[in-house]
Design an enzyme around this catalytic site. Structure first.
Site, PDB file in Angstrom:
ATOM      1  N   HIS A 273      43.687  51.928 -21.270  1.00 19.17           N
ATOM      2  CA  HIS A 273      45.104  51.917 -21.664  1.00 19.17           C
ATOM      3  C   HIS A 273      44.879  52.363 -23.306  1.00 19.17           C
ATOM      4  O   HIS A 273      43.784  52.815 -23.867  1.00 19.17           O
ATOM      5  CB  HIS A 273      46.081  50.851 -21.514  1.00 19.17           C
ATOM      6  CG  HIS A 273      45.162  49.586 -22.064  1.00 19.17           C
ATOM      7  ND1 HIS A 273      45.722  49.213 -23.566  1.00 19.17           N
ATOM      8  CD2 HIS A 273      44.511  48.580 -21.682  1.00 19.17           C
ATOM      9  CE1 HIS A 273      44.891  48.033 -23.810  1.00 19.17           C
ATOM     10  NE2 HIS A 273      44.142  47.666 -22.662  1.00 19.17           N
ATOM     11  N   ALA A 274      45.876  52.339 -24.267  1.00 19.80           N
ATOM     12  CA  ALA A 274      45.943  52.811 -25.482  1.00 19.80           C
ATOM     13  C   ALA A 274      44.811  52.318 -26.157  1.00 19.80           C
ATOM     14  O   ALA A 274      44.202  53.078 -26.999  1.00 19.80           O
ATOM     15  CB  ALA A 274      47.482  52.561 -26.243  1.00 19.80           C
TER      16      ALA A 274
END
Length: 241
Positions: free
Chosen positions: A172-173
């Site tokens: 994810h980010a």
């Protein structure tokens, strides 16, 4: 703040500008990122005065930090915000000398530019990163199409290993930003499942969650070491396991 290039994000919405700046700033904590949005009355719109003031403040911060030569990259969300930025640069030669306007998607461009700036890149490289973010999905589709669901032969790369994602949310980010920033520091060209590992957007677009096997490959100087570094990061779970 240690990066020499700063970002200013201009939106019709003050909340959107702040949110995009916060997101980009979390991806690249060493980069100065400012958001400016809303019209003179506080509603939706853009303000020439607010944009000029923000740009002047950011340049002053860079100068105080000894990074006056780095400059500022600006992203706008919609057409009129872009026009307002262009007007600000046309009215002030000093701003025009140090500030460039990027043509790219607002959020994706901000994230890509911030991560690139975090790696110490100059203004032109940060600008190019923001602009190139528009082609993120095309790059992913091309990589997947060329692979046709199969990994490339190990001998095609100078370094190649398979690793299983351990943390529940995968790339994810935050983990994607950690990997892309590390890859940017390495001398080798690194791919993960065929996409450019120095691109935070391409890594996030993989949608790689816990349990997925990823092929990490590299070419160039230090390829084997680069692969080992990336594999170690993924195996460690980014502090989330």
């Amino acid at each position: 703040m240690t990066a020499r290039v700063a970002l200013v994000l201009v939106s019709h919405s003050a909340d959107l500008a702040r949110g995009a700046a916060e997101l980009a700033g979390q991806m690249a904590p060493d980069v100065l990122v400012r958001g400016v949005g809303g019209g003179p009355d506080g509603g939706l719109g853009t303000s020439l005065d607010a944009i000029q003031k923000t740009l002047e403040e950011v340049l002053a911060v860079l100068a105080d930090a000894g990074a006056a030569g780095g400059g500022v990259v600006v992203l706008g969300d919609l057409g009129s915000s872009v026009l307002t930025v262009e007007a600000a640069l046309e009215l002030d030669d000093d701003l025009a000398e140090h500030v460039v306007l990027a043509r790219g998607p607002f959020v994706e461009g901000a994230v890509a530019a911030a991560v690139t700036a975090h790696g110490g890149a100059d203004r032109d490289a940060v600008l190019a990163s923001a602009t190139a973010s528009a082609g993120m999905f095309a790059a992913i589709e091309a990589a997947q199409a060329s692979g046709a669901g199969e990994t490339a032969p190990a001998e095609a790369a100078e370094g190649s290993r398979t690793v299983t994602v351990r943390n529940p949310l995968g790339l994810h980010a935050r983990p994607a930003a950690l990997v892309s920033r590390k890859v940017a520091e390495l001398g080798a060209s690194v791919t993960i499942d065929g996409v450019d590992a120095s691109s935070v957007l391409q890594l996030m677009a993989l949608g790689a969650t816990q349990g997925r096997e990823l092929r990490v490959e590299a070419t160039g100087d230090g390829a084997a070491e680069a692969v080992a570094t990336v594999v170690e990061m993924i195996e460690a779970g980014f502090g989330e396991v």
